[in-house]
Write a protein that holds these residues in place. Structure first.
Motif, PDB file in Angstrom:
ATOM      1  N   HIS A  70       0.862  -1.188   0.000  1.00 19.56           N
ATOM      2  CA  HIS A  70       0.000   0.000   0.000  1.00 19.56           C
ATOM      3  C   HIS A  70       0.895   1.233   0.000  1.00 19.56           C
ATOM      4  CE1 HIS A  70      -3.668  -2.311   0.818  1.00 19.56           C
ATOM      5  NE2 HIS A  70      -2.929  -3.028   1.659  1.00 19.56           N
ATOM      6  N   PHE A  71       0.635   2.123  -0.936  1.00 24.71           N
ATOM      7  CA  PHE A  71       1.431   3.346  -1.075  1.00 24.71           C
ATOM      8  C   PHE A  71       0.571   4.547  -0.698  1.00 24.71           C
ATOM      9  CE2 PHE A  71       2.648   7.029  -3.646  1.00 24.71           C
ATOM     10  CZ  PHE A  71       3.963   7.186  -3.238  1.00 24.71           C
ATOM     11  N   ASN A  72       1.171   5.472   0.038  1.00 26.06           N
ATOM     12  CA  ASN A  72       0.451   6.675   0.466  1.00 26.06           C
ATOM     13  C   ASN A  72       1.372   7.882   0.352  1.00 26.06           C
ATOM     14  OD1 ASN A  72      -1.678   8.220   1.636  1.00 26.06           O
ATOM     15  ND2 ASN A  72      -0.559   8.201   3.581  1.00 26.06           N
ATOM     16  N   ALA A  73       0.854   8.970  -0.166  1.00 29.57           N
ATOM     17  CA  ALA A  73       1.607  10.228  -0.266  1.00 29.57           C
ATOM     18  C   ALA A  73       0.708  11.362   0.197  1.00 29.57           C
ATOM     19  CB  ALA A  73       2.076  10.469  -1.703  1.00 29.57           C
ATOM     20  N   LEU A  74       1.285  12.318   0.918  1.00 29.75           N
ATOM     21  CA  LEU A  74       0.492  13.422   1.439  1.00 29.75           C
ATOM     22  C   LEU A  74       1.355  14.652   1.663  1.00 29.75           C
ATOM     23  CD1 LEU A  74      -0.071  13.139   5.253  1.00 29.75           C
ATOM     24  CD2 LEU A  74       1.370  11.516   4.057  1.00 29.75           C
ATOM     25  N   ILE A  75       0.675  15.778   1.815  1.00 31.59           N
ATOM     26  CA  ILE A  75       1.342  17.020   2.231  1.00 31.59           C
ATOM     27  C   ILE A  75       1.416  16.978   3.748  1.00 31.59           C
ATOM     28  CG2 ILE A  75       1.284  19.529   2.206  1.00 31.59           C
ATOM     29  CD1 ILE A  75      -0.400  19.366  -0.331  1.00 31.59           C
ATOM     30  N   ARG A  76       2.582  16.648   4.256  1.00 33.69           N
ATOM     31  CA  ARG A  76       2.727  16.484   5.715  1.00 33.69           C
ATOM     32  C   ARG A  76       2.571  17.816   6.437  1.00 33.69           C
ATOM     33  NH1 ARG A  76       2.374  16.420  10.154  1.00 33.69           N
ATOM     34  NH2 ARG A  76       3.352  15.167  11.778  1.00 33.69           N
ATOM     35  N   ARG A  77       3.176  18.856   5.909  1.00 36.40           N
ATOM     36  CA  ARG A  77       3.062  20.184   6.512  1.00 36.40           C
ATOM     37  C   ARG A  77       3.015  21.252   5.432  1.00 36.40           C
ATOM     38  NH1 ARG A  77       7.052  17.511   9.494  1.00 36.40           N
ATOM     39  NH2 ARG A  77       6.457  17.052  11.656  1.00 36.40           N
ATOM     40  N   ALA A  78       2.222  22.286   5.685  1.00 35.25           N
ATOM     41  CA  ALA A  78       2.203  23.476   4.837  1.00 35.25           C
ATOM     42  C   ALA A  78       1.983  24.648   5.780  1.00 35.25           C
ATOM     43  CB  ALA A  78       1.111  23.399   3.786  1.00 35.25           C
ATOM     44  N   ARG A  79       2.983  25.494   5.907  1.00 26.51           N
ATOM     45  CA  ARG A  79       2.960  26.530   6.946  1.00 26.51           C
ATOM     46  C   ARG A  79       3.185  27.934   6.373  1.00 26.51           C
ATOM     47  NH1 ARG A  79       4.609  23.575  11.684  1.00 26.51           N
ATOM     48  NH2 ARG A  79       3.381  21.667  11.607  1.00 26.51           N
ATOM     49  N   LEU A  80       2.562  28.907   7.015  1.00 28.90           N
ATOM     50  CA  LEU A  80       2.840  30.325   6.804  1.00 28.90           C
ATOM     51  C   LEU A  80       3.289  30.900   8.133  1.00 28.90           C
ATOM     52  CD1 LEU A  80       0.021  31.815   4.526  1.00 28.90           C
ATOM     53  CD2 LEU A  80       2.466  31.678   4.027  1.00 28.90           C
ATOM     54  N   LYS A  81       4.378  31.631   8.108  1.00 27.51           N
ATOM     55  CA  LYS A  81       4.949  32.138   9.349  1.00 27.51           C
ATOM     56  C   LYS A  81       5.235  33.631   9.230  1.00 27.51           C
ATOM     57  CE  LYS A  81       8.982  31.478  12.375  1.00 27.51           C
ATOM     58  NZ  LYS A  81      10.243  30.720  12.550  1.00 27.51           N
ATOM     59  N   PHE A  82       4.865  34.379  10.277  1.00 29.41           N
ATOM     60  CA  PHE A  82       5.105  35.816  10.341  1.00 29.41           C
ATOM     61  C   PHE A  82       5.773  36.115  11.681  1.00 29.41           C
ATOM     62  CE2 PHE A  82       1.240  34.762   8.120  1.00 29.41           C
ATOM     63  CZ  PHE A  82       1.301  35.486   6.936  1.00 29.41           C
ATOM     64  N   ASP A  83       6.853  36.843  11.658  1.00 31.79           N
ATOM     65  CA  ASP A  83       7.475  37.262  12.916  1.00 31.79           C
ATOM     66  C   ASP A  83       8.210  38.577  12.723  1.00 31.79           C
ATOM     67  OD1 ASP A  83      10.475  36.648  12.391  1.00 31.79           O
ATOM     68  OD2 ASP A  83       9.498  34.774  11.873  1.00 31.79           O
ATOM     69  N   GLY A  84       8.519  39.225  13.835  1.00 30.67           N
ATOM     70  CA  GLY A  84       9.200  40.517  13.800  1.00 30.67           C
ATOM     71  C   GLY A  84       9.106  41.177  15.157  1.00 30.67           C
ATOM     72  N   PHE A  85       9.195  42.521  15.190  1.00 22.80           N
ATOM     73  CA  PHE A  85       9.077  43.249  16.449  1.00 22.80           C
ATOM     74  C   PHE A  85       8.264  44.520  16.230  1.00 22.80           C
ATOM     75  CE2 PHE A  85      12.916  45.054  14.541  1.00 22.80           C
ATOM     76  CZ  PHE A  85      12.724  46.422  14.703  1.00 22.80           C
ATOM     77  N   TYR A  93       7.177  39.292  18.166  1.00 18.19           N
ATOM     78  CA  TYR A  93       5.974  38.475  18.023  1.00 18.19           C
ATOM     79  C   TYR A  93       6.226  37.363  17.018  1.00 18.19           C
ATOM     80  CZ  TYR A  93       5.379  40.914  13.581  1.00 18.19           C
ATOM     81  OH  TYR A  93       5.591  41.405  12.315  1.00 18.19           O
ATOM     82  N   LYS A  94       5.353  36.353  17.074  1.00 23.52           N
ATOM     83  CA  LYS A  94       5.410  35.254  16.121  1.00 23.52           C
ATOM     84  C   LYS A  94       3.994  34.747  15.876  1.00 23.52           C
ATOM     85  CE  LYS A  94       7.002  30.498  15.393  1.00 23.52           C
ATOM     86  NZ  LYS A  94       7.638  29.314  16.011  1.00 23.52           N
ATOM     87  N   LEU A  95       3.654  34.586  14.600  1.00 21.20           N
ATOM     88  CA  LEU A  95       2.374  34.015  14.198  1.00 21.20           C
ATOM     89  C   LEU A  95       2.647  32.953  13.148  1.00 21.20           C
ATOM     90  CD1 LEU A  95      -0.755  33.960  14.066  1.00 21.20           C
ATOM     91  CD2 LEU A  95      -0.600  35.760  12.329  1.00 21.20           C
ATOM     92  N   GLU A  96       2.206  31.725  13.408  1.00 25.93           N
ATOM     93  CA  GLU A  96       2.402  30.636  12.455  1.00 25.93           C
ATOM     94  C   GLU A  96       1.076  29.932  12.214  1.00 25.93           C
ATOM     95  OE1 GLU A  96       5.247  26.720  11.604  1.00 25.93           O
ATOM     96  OE2 GLU A  96       5.714  28.105  13.228  1.00 25.93           O
ATOM     97  N   LEU A  97       0.742  29.735  10.947  1.00 28.23           N
ATOM     98  CA  LEU A  97      -0.504  29.099  10.546  1.00 28.23           C
ATOM     99  C   LEU A  97      -0.208  27.763   9.874  1.00 28.23           C
ATOM    100  CD1 LEU A  97      -2.295  32.187   8.950  1.00 28.23           C
ATOM    101  CD2 LEU A  97      -2.350  31.442  11.332  1.00 28.23           C
ATOM    102  N   LEU A 119      -1.176  27.783  14.834  1.00 31.40           N
ATOM    103  CA  LEU A 119      -0.194  26.998  15.580  1.00 31.40           C
ATOM    104  C   LEU A 119       0.435  27.859  16.670  1.00 31.40           C
ATOM    105  CD1 LEU A 119       1.534  25.130  12.608  1.00 31.40           C
ATOM    106  CD2 LEU A 119      -0.138  24.202  14.207  1.00 31.40           C
ATOM    107  N   ASP A 120       1.023  28.978  16.283  1.00 34.99           N
ATOM    108  CA  ASP A 120       1.651  29.895  17.234  1.00 34.99           C
ATOM    109  C   ASP A 120       1.057  31.281  17.077  1.00 34.99           C
ATOM    110  OD1 ASP A 120       3.744  28.170  18.428  1.00 34.99           O
ATOM    111  OD2 ASP A 120       4.524  28.127  16.391  1.00 34.99           O
TER     112      ASP A 120
END
Length: 241
Positions: A70-85, A93-97, A119-120
């Protein structure tokens, strides 16, 4: 009509050209955009990350042969991240989706039937010397494998042991401090008080809180480029003789 479309195209080209000239484009691996206010009172970095995972499983029969792959493939993670001061580098600050199905983990009655995109979402305040106060939702100070970012893992997935004992993310406050015991010996302490219900919980709080802490001892000093929070030695640390 053609003249109007041509004029619109020229205006858009002019806009994107001027925007690209103002944006400080970072080197590879340092985000998509690095923005800095003209008066240096704020900054923002935008980054994206995706990780793909494929796996194959077989069934072993009584003769010791493997059948039914049995073969399986997937998008394990897909993230958008924003950080700065904001206002000062001491207030960051940090914001991660998370956008993949594995990141969202599905909605439930405890999340008001909404996907868990966030996430964060945390604010970090360096209020005095080496003391820093974190407020918001982020990773708890758990085991080393868990606090390493998924983007810095040596493999796509963490271990099964981590899956059983991880603290993951929660909403609360953290107090962080570090000190140099000698010229090279660094000690870091992290204390956390959190809600204890996990991330993005809106209803169904059972009450009470979760208390956690972490102590890090680095007798030979900090690693190159924060490489102690990396699954592999990418910086090639120098030998201490």
């Amino acid at each position: 009509m053609k003249m109007n479309l041509l004029a619109l195209g020229l205006m858009m080209c002019s806009f994107f050209t001027s925007f690209s000239q103002e944006t400080n484009s970072p080197e590879f691996g340092k985000g998509l955009f690095n923005l800095m206010g003209k008066d240096s009172t704020w900054s923002a970095k935008i980054a994206a990350r995706m990780q793909l995972l494929s796996s194959t499983t077989w069934t072993e029969n009584s003769n010791g042969n493997y059948t039914d792959p049995h073969f399986n493939a997937l998008i394990r993670r897909a993230r958008l991240k924003f950080d700065g001061f904001v206002y000062s580098p001491k207030l960051s600050y940090k914001l991660e989706l998370g956008l993949s199905n594995r990141d969202l983990s599905g909605g439930s009655k405890y999340t008001s039937d909404a996907p868990r995109y966030i996430l964060d979402a945390v604010v970090m305040w360096n209020f005095y010397q080496n003391f820093e106060l974190w407020v918001g939702q982020t990773k708890l100070p758990g085991n080393m494998e868990r606090v390493i970012s998924s983007g810095n893992l040596q493999l796509v997935n963490r271990s099964l042991l981590n899956g059983q004992f991880t603290l993951d993310r929660d909403m609360g406050i953290q107090l962080r401090h570090y000190t140099h015991l000698t010229d090279t010996f660094v000690m870091r302490e992290i204390l956390s008080i959190s809600q204890g219900e996990g991330r993005n919980i809106t209803t169904g709080n059972l009450g009470g809180h979760q208390y956690s802490g972490r102590l890090e001892l680095l007798p030979f000093g900090e690693f190159e480029g924060g490489d102690e929070y990396s699954g592999g030695d990418l910086k090639r640390e120098k030998n201490l003789n």
